[in-house]
Design a protein around this motif. Structure first.
Motif: not given
Length: 341
Positions: A77-102
């Protein structure tokens, strides 16, 4: 509940229109929300100036605690959301899975982020984490390493002809040989060139696998990590308050990440946090998310996520109050807690 959650968190506009009917942040609905909707909402809400600061703090606090956003693995689900808009990761970094994806996407500064994101972020580094120069030590070097005697260890190295190397210093860091490290960094300038102080400090503050409050196995010496960190600060004045990760967060924020990778949800590090504040880290500094470390720490405290914390930081001073266990927090009740801060 899932249907209701999906409707409330469908968009920021939907959330704001329904917030007036809610007495507090809808935690149960947030937990029951479909993964893709939750990831998308978190990214949009944290970048929207209409969301109140206190609500953002609640959101970040639960983002860092909710298993669906922090259990090791990969979220489609996270991969799908980031594929839609990669800039979202700059706000999602508090979650561990977002940093792993980064890190998996090899974005700028990903190796620094990997330190706080655990094994999934950089498996190659973890596979060789304990395969270091201890294998090539002489019997004398191994003996002095076990004793955590810096001067004698340096002498044994000199007699064996071994040089200071990055793998050696990293091995000493993860083996908690703080006295040896303090002597080496205080005596030899080569240490700073081989493994810069900033990198060592970032690891200590953000890597929950590194036990800084007590040892867990017989071979780990419970030395004084704080004395070592004070030495690094004295050799590099102001470094503690200047260090930032690729998201612009200071070392205080790294203490949040420690709890995610230590497998001890709700763990706080009051002694480490106090030292960082005393050395210039500002607990009230507003981050890119529009909240401060103190805002999120207070939200964790009020929701019972953390087992104890320091009221003094929220009041803008550097004096750390005694820790308050979770049971005592519950007895006080939310209104008393709010009144106390």
């Amino acid at each position: 509940m899932t249907t209701t959650a999906g409707r409330i968190f469908k968009s920021v506009d939907w959330f704001l229109s329904g917030q007036a009917r809610l007495d507090e942040f809808p935690v149960r609905l947030f937990c029951a929300c479909p993964d893709d909707i939750r990831w998308r909402f978190c990214a949009d809400a944290l970048r929207d100036e209409r969301i109140p600061r206190a609500t953002k703090a609640q959101l970040v606090a639960w983002m860092m605690y909710l298993p669906a956003m922090n259990v090791p693995g990969r979220s489609e689900a996270l991969v799908k959301v980031l594929d839609e808009d990669s800039s979202r990761i700059d706000a999602l970094f508090p979650a561990l899975l977002a940093r792993v994806e980064y890190c998996r996407r090899r974005l700028p500064g990903w190796r620094e982020v990997a330190v706080s994101a655990g094994e999934d972020a950089n498996p190659a580094a973890y596979s060789t984490r304990y395969t270091w120069e201890e294998r090539f030590m002489t019997a004398e070097e191994e003996a002095e390493m076990t004793r955590d005697d810096g001067a004698r260890f340096a002498l044994a190295m000199s007699l064996s002809g071994h040089r200071i190397r990055r793998t050696l210093l990293l091995g000493l860091v993860y083996a908690h040989r703080w006295s040896i490290l303090k002597f080496l960094y205080g005596t030899f300038d080569a240490c700073q060139r081989v493994l810069p102080a900033n990198e060592v400090i970032l690891r200590i503050c953000s890597d929950g696998e590194m036990h800084i409050e007590g040892h867990t196995t017989p071979w780990q010496v419970d030395g004084d990590v704080y004395a070592f960190m004070h030495l690094l600060e004295s050799k590099n004045p102001g470094c503690m308050r200047k260090i930032r990760d690729p998201f612009g967060n200071d070392l205080l924020w790294q203490t949040f990440f420690r709890a995610q990778t230590s497998h001890r949800a709700g763990k706080v590090y009051p002694k480490l946090a106090k030292m960082l504040v005393d050395l210039g880290c500002n607990p009230h500094e507003t981050t890119r998310l529009g909240v401060s470390w103190a805002d999120v720490a207070r939200a964790q405290y009020q929701n019972g996520i953390t087992k104890g914390t320091c009221d003094g930081y929220w009041q803008g001073n550097k004096k750390c109050a005694d820790q308050m266990p979770l049971a005592r927090m519950v007895q006080l009740g939310r209104h008393n807690i709010a009144r106390s801060i």
